[in-house]
Design an enzyme around this catalytic site. Structure first.
Site, PDB file in Angstrom:
ATOM      1  N   LYS A 111      13.734   1.847  -4.725  1.00 32.64           N
ATOM      2  CA  LYS A 111      13.305   2.168  -3.352  1.00 32.64           C
ATOM      3  C   LYS A 111      13.541   3.649  -3.119  1.00 32.64           C
ATOM      4  O   LYS A 111      14.437   4.238  -3.736  1.00 32.64           O
ATOM      5  CB  LYS A 111      14.148   1.384  -2.339  1.00 32.64           C
ATOM      6  CG  LYS A 111      13.464   1.191  -1.008  1.00 32.64           C
ATOM      7  CD  LYS A 111      12.571  -0.019  -1.034  1.00 32.64           C
ATOM      8  CE  LYS A 111      11.700  -0.138   0.188  1.00 32.64           C
ATOM      9  NZ  LYS A 111      11.033  -1.438   0.224  1.00 32.64           N
ATOM     10  N   ASP A 151       6.220   1.649   2.621  1.00 27.85           N
ATOM     11  CA  ASP A 151       7.184   0.846   3.382  1.00 27.85           C
ATOM     12  C   ASP A 151       7.052   1.387   4.816  1.00 27.85           C
ATOM     13  O   ASP A 151       5.997   1.956   5.145  1.00 27.85           O
ATOM     14  CB  ASP A 151       8.607   1.023   2.811  1.00 27.85           C
ATOM     15  CG  ASP A 151       9.589  -0.032   3.324  1.00 27.85           C
ATOM     16  OD1 ASP A 151       9.568  -1.161   2.816  1.00 27.85           O
ATOM     17  OD2 ASP A 151      10.374   0.257   4.256  1.00 27.85           O
TER      18      ASP A 151
HETATM   19  N1  GLU Z   1       7.858  -1.962   0.658  1.00 29.51           N
HETATM   20  C1  GLU Z   1       7.379  -3.229   0.205  1.00 29.51           C
HETATM   21  C2  GLU Z   1       8.544  -4.182   0.002  1.00 29.51           C
HETATM   22  O1  GLU Z   1       9.526  -4.090   0.708  1.00 29.51           O
HETATM   23  C3  GLU Z   1       6.420  -3.132  -0.960  1.00 29.51           C
HETATM   24  C4  GLU Z   1       6.938  -2.462  -2.181  1.00 29.51           C
HETATM   25  C5  GLU Z   1       5.874  -2.253  -3.260  1.00 29.51           C
HETATM   26  O2  GLU Z   1       4.748  -2.669  -3.083  1.00 29.51           O
HETATM   27  O3  GLU Z   1       6.239  -1.648  -4.276  1.00 29.51           O
HETATM   28  O4  GLU Z   1       8.509  -5.069  -0.805  1.00 29.51           O
END
Ligand code: GLU
Length: 457
Positions: A111, A151
């Site tokens: 992340k 996100d």
């Molecule tokens: N931010 C999204 C999550 O919390 C998607 C992450 C992604 O697609 O890599 O899963």
């Protein structure tokens, strides 16, 4: 040794650890894996200097937490929000590891983000920021290393700018981000995937409790948030015959007073307003018809505002259901709580929901709780499908992607249900714990791959 306090990360770790207990009792050697998996493989922090519209230098803190690569390249979104700090990104990265495992795809967990506030910024400033952010991030990512996505604060526009920046800095056109535009390697259904996947997951919960024929028809649904996840969850609920009672943002909640709830026209109008960082009050106040069709509750979240509801889908941000709000949901007769957000419920709220499960005599008495790492896995799942399409240089149709998404959510649900049944169907409890099921199933997949690769022994 003094320890830095990381409240959100400690909360996520504690939620996982506490639910692993029945598994670790039977498999004590995995204690070692738990000790090792909680430390990120790598954290990158960096300075982001960008130029605002006055030509002045602005500075923010950028991060990428490369948490775990046992199952595949680091994968997880980028969050742009003034609250972003290492505790929040570590909690999100940690959750992402197990969520990604539950998709059954070959993706590790990570992340990233920045304490940049996109609110009030012009398109030009957003673009300048994205280029400055990617100038450093581009050194650390790659299609086989780390593949970020969106996100909170990062949608199609930002992914486009970030992709363009990466291409310029590295002179390569490759699948280094997901959530891209359809004309440059994006996947159909990626914008919709988290919200749709959430509704597909809950459909299985409903079938389990109410029978194979049961569905969303007539169900009253509280949704928080009004961003990408909330909008597409609402759209799918409406399509399946449910009634969407609420949407919210950081300023308050918009509650429907009409029997049909939010309509597709409402959702279609709110979408672009949110991209422009306008608030739901602006929508409410825009016509006299809307003024009478909704009530606006400044400063409130949706959970304690109605006397009767069937489903709650927190889809805004972490810790958006408190203990008291969880009790209000129980009182309103809600039967299913599933998170579109990551760690939407506080630990105290989860305890309230889980207590209804262990004390219930019949399935109908349970307020059944699904954690985000299972119920919102559809977003990253379609990101995984976008990576596959990029590798093969193909693009599946909308129908093909939607079908694969439905299969992934069904398998994810079954995995949580079966693992939960194996470890948590306490004598007398009407349903298994989906939070324990998700945590144990995800953890075992990751821990076994780590062991095979020599990360622990
Ligand atoms: N931010 C999204 C999550 O919390 C998607 C992450 C992604 O697609 O890599 O899963």
């Amino acid at each position: 040794m003094s320890r830095v306090s990381e409240p959100e990360f400690e909360q996520a770790l504690n939620e996982l650890t506490s639910t692993l207990a029945p598994f670790l009792e039977k498999n004590p050697s995995y204690e070692k894996a738990l000790k090792i998996v909680q430390i990120p493989e790598r954290i990158i922090t960096f300075r982001v200097v960008w130029e605002d519209d006055k030509g002045e230098a602005q500075v923010n803190r950028g991060y990428r937490v490369q948490f775990n690569s046992a199952l595949g390249p680091y994968k997880g979104g980028l969050r742009l929000h003034p609250s972003v700090n290492l505790s929040i990104l570590k909690f999100l990265g940690f959750e992402q590891i197990f969520k990604n495992a539950l998709t059954g795809l070959s993706i590790g967990g990570g992340k990233g983000g920045c304490d940049f506030d996109p609110k009030g910024k012009t398109d030009n400033e957003i673009r300048k920021f994205c280029y400055a952010f990617m100038q450093e991030l581009s050194r650390h990512i790659g299609p086989l290393t780390d593949v970020p996505a969106g996100d909170i604060g990062v949608g199609g526009r930002e992914v486009g700018f970030l992709f363009g920046a990466y291409k310029k800095y590295t002179n390569s056109f490759s699948g280094i981000l997901t959530g891209k535009g359809l004309s440059f390697g994006g996947s159909h259904i990626r914008p919709e995937a988290t919200g749709y996947g959430l509704v597909y997951y809950v459909s299985w919960m409903i079938k389990h409790v109410e029978g194979a024929e049961a569905g969303w028809k007539g169900k009253k649904v509280l949704i928080s948030g009004s961003g990408n996840v909330a909008q597409y969850a609402a759209e799918k609920v409406i399509a399946l015959g449910g009634v969407v009672l609420s949407l919210s943002d950081s300023k308050g909640t918009l509650l429907s007073t009409s029997p049909e709830g939010f309509t597709n026209a409402d959702i279609a109008a709110i979408g672009p307003m949110k991209v422009a960082h306008k608030s739901l009050t602006d929508y409410h106040q825009s016509t006299s018809e809307l003024k009478s069709k909704f009530t606006y509750h400044a400063g409130a979240r949706p959970w304690a505002l109605v006397e009767k509801a069937d489903v709650a889908l927190p889809s805004a941000t972490q810790n958006e259901i408190s203990e008291d709000e969880a009790k209000a949901l129980v009182k309103a007769g809600v039967k299913y709580v599933a998170e579109g957000s990551n760690m939407g419920s506080t630990q105290e709220a989860i305890d309230v929901f889980e207590a209804t499960r262990t004390s219930a005599k019949a399935v109908g008495d349970v307020v059944w709780y699904a954690p985000g790492k299972a119920s919102n896995a559809g977003g990253v799942a379609v990101s995984g499908l976008e990576m596959s399409q990029n590798s093969a240089r193909i693009q599946w149709t909308r129908e093909e992607v939607d079908e694969k998404l439905q299969t992934i959510m069904e398998k994810c649900y079954n995995n949580c249900f079966e693992t939960g049944s194996k470890y948590t169907k306490e004598t007398g409890s009407a349903l298994p714990s989906l939070v324990a099921g998700a945590n144990i199933a995800g953890f075992v997949l990751v821990a076994d791959a780590m062991k095979a690769q020599g990360d622990w022994w």
